[in-house]
Design an enzyme around this catalytic site. Sequence first.
Site, mmCIF file in Angstrom:
data_model
loop_
_atom_site.group_PDB
_atom_site.id
_atom_site.type_symbol
_atom_site.label_atom_id
_atom_site.label_comp_id
_atom_site.label_asym_id
_atom_site.label_seq_id
_atom_site.Cartn_x
_atom_site.Cartn_y
_atom_site.Cartn_z
ATOM 1 N N ARG A 77 4.614 -5.563 3.823
ATOM 2 C CA ARG A 77 4.328 -4.864 2.574
ATOM 3 C C ARG A 77 5.609 -4.267 1.996
ATOM 4 O O ARG A 77 5.801 -4.285 0.778
ATOM 5 C CB ARG A 77 3.266 -3.787 2.813
ATOM 6 C CG ARG A 77 2.716 -3.220 1.519
ATOM 7 C CD ARG A 77 1.480 -2.395 1.757
ATOM 8 N NE ARG A 77 1.776 -1.212 2.547
ATOM 9 C CZ ARG A 77 0.851 -0.408 3.073
ATOM 10 N NH1 ARG A 77 -0.426 -0.672 2.909
ATOM 11 N NH2 ARG A 77 1.193 0.650 3.767
ATOM 12 N N LYS A 181 3.948 -0.317 -2.837
ATOM 13 C CA LYS A 181 4.020 1.079 -2.385
ATOM 14 C C LYS A 181 5.318 1.707 -2.886
ATOM 15 O O LYS A 181 6.276 1.875 -2.139
ATOM 16 C CB LYS A 181 3.913 1.143 -0.860
ATOM 17 C CG LYS A 181 3.326 2.460 -0.373
ATOM 18 C CD LYS A 181 2.926 2.379 1.084
ATOM 19 C CE LYS A 181 2.420 3.705 1.593
ATOM 20 N NZ LYS A 181 1.049 4.029 1.147
ATOM 21 N N GLU A 217 -9.020 2.713 -6.719
ATOM 22 C CA GLU A 217 -8.819 3.426 -5.454
ATOM 23 C C GLU A 217 -8.530 4.890 -5.716
ATOM 24 O O GLU A 217 -8.387 5.323 -6.857
ATOM 25 C CB GLU A 217 -7.686 2.793 -4.644
ATOM 26 C CG GLU A 217 -6.305 2.914 -5.284
ATOM 27 C CD GLU A 217 -5.175 2.518 -4.341
ATOM 28 O OE1 GLU A 217 -5.256 2.776 -3.138
ATOM 29 O OE2 GLU A 217 -4.181 1.941 -4.839
HETATM 30 C C1 LIG Z 1 -0.328 3.849 1.419
HETATM 31 C C2 LIG Z 1 -1.458 3.809 0.472
HETATM 32 C C3 LIG Z 1 -2.769 3.512 0.883
HETATM 33 C C4 LIG Z 1 -3.140 3.339 2.333
HETATM 34 O O1 LIG Z 1 -2.562 2.229 2.936
HETATM 35 P P1 LIG Z 1 -2.534 2.109 4.518
HETATM 36 O O2 LIG Z 1 -1.742 0.890 4.773
HETATM 37 O O3 LIG Z 1 -3.931 1.990 4.965
HETATM 38 O O4 LIG Z 1 -1.888 3.349 5.013
HETATM 39 C C5 LIG Z 1 -3.751 3.423 -0.073
HETATM 40 N N1 LIG Z 1 -3.482 3.619 -1.381
HETATM 41 C C6 LIG Z 1 -2.238 3.911 -1.813
HETATM 42 C C7 LIG Z 1 -2.015 4.131 -3.256
HETATM 43 C C8 LIG Z 1 -1.196 4.014 -0.904
HETATM 44 O O5 LIG Z 1 0.031 4.309 -1.343
#
Ligand SMILES: *Cc1c(COP(=O)(O)O)cnc(C)c1O
Length: 337
Positions: A77, A181, A217
């Site tokens: 990622r 991210k 989300e």
């Molecule tokens: C990091 C993050 C998540 C969660 O991802 P994981 O890999 O499960 O920790 C969900 N939504 C957003 C916007 C994020 O930045």
Amino acid sequence: MDWSKLSFSFTPTDKYISCEYEDGIWGKPVISSDINIPLSGLAPSLHYGIECFEGLKAFRGQDGKIRLFRPDENAKRMQSSAAYLGMDAPTTEDFTNLCIMAVKENERYLPPYGSGASLYIRPVLFGSGSQLGIAPAKKQILFIAVAPVGSYSGQGNLVAVNGVIARKYDRAAGHGTGCYKVGGNYAASIHAGQVAKQQGYKAVLYLDPIEHKYIDEFASSNFFGIKDNTYITPLSNSILPSITNKSLEVAAKDLGMKVERRRVPSEELAEFKEVGECGTAVVITPVKSIDDKPDIDASECKCYTYGGIETCTKLYNHIVGIQNGEIKDEHNWCVIL
Ligand SMILES: *Cc1c(COP(=O)(O)O)cnc(C)c1O
């Protein structure tokens, strides 16, 4: 250290790892007891947001061994986020080894088995060097810190929170950075988060930014709903592909549930038996209510409420059991140190 009192806040540890990159070549990792890194005031990360990060965890297992949960997924990622920002992320192998180094250098901060706490690993990759023009960064730094963490709230796990839909705000554009991210997505969610907090809400739920019809989300975690023994989670290209969510989909199947990843219209909130947030920090936070209002601080409100946390608990225990080495790791998720 009182492991039981840890929340999701920063505790300084012994060592920090950093690694510099220039002209296509990564330098040797440097281990330092100083958390500060010298940085040009013209670093493109500061001016143009050329920055991405990751979050993963290490656990002390029942067998005394240290487990990292799916670091290869975080590595991939970060590679995807970095590529979008014109940066080069470390290879999956290098990423994993640097995370292992960060854990080993700070092993005394790794919470013991049974404490409910774990060691959070935070790698961040950003454009360094001095640069005025808007272009990919020529120099980069990868920095890794770790911190012992407990539950997000410091009040134990599986504590249900109240949420609100952010109808007047988007965290990311429809064809933008939502699936990466990058820090900018978080900067873009601060204002809505503050308004929500003033109104007494713990969770902010975003809709798809194109039609504002479907659930995307929460600000920093993915959404799922449970109905008819089915785990339902949104399909959207503006949400972050959560590794926890991906793992929960597999766990739900392993536990005999059905799994659907599809668009979820906001009206479907009325049909779920349980709703939850998921992410590395807490695995699952059950959601007890979601208010749907014209704006976060509007008085007019359609309110959805959720009573039980039975399925959330079952899924949570399964994932945590694998992370702690109590449940067989059928899918080889954990890297054992
Ligand atoms: C990091 C993050 C998540 C969660 O991802 P994981 O890999 O499960 O920790 C969900 N939504 C957003 C916007 C994020 O930045």
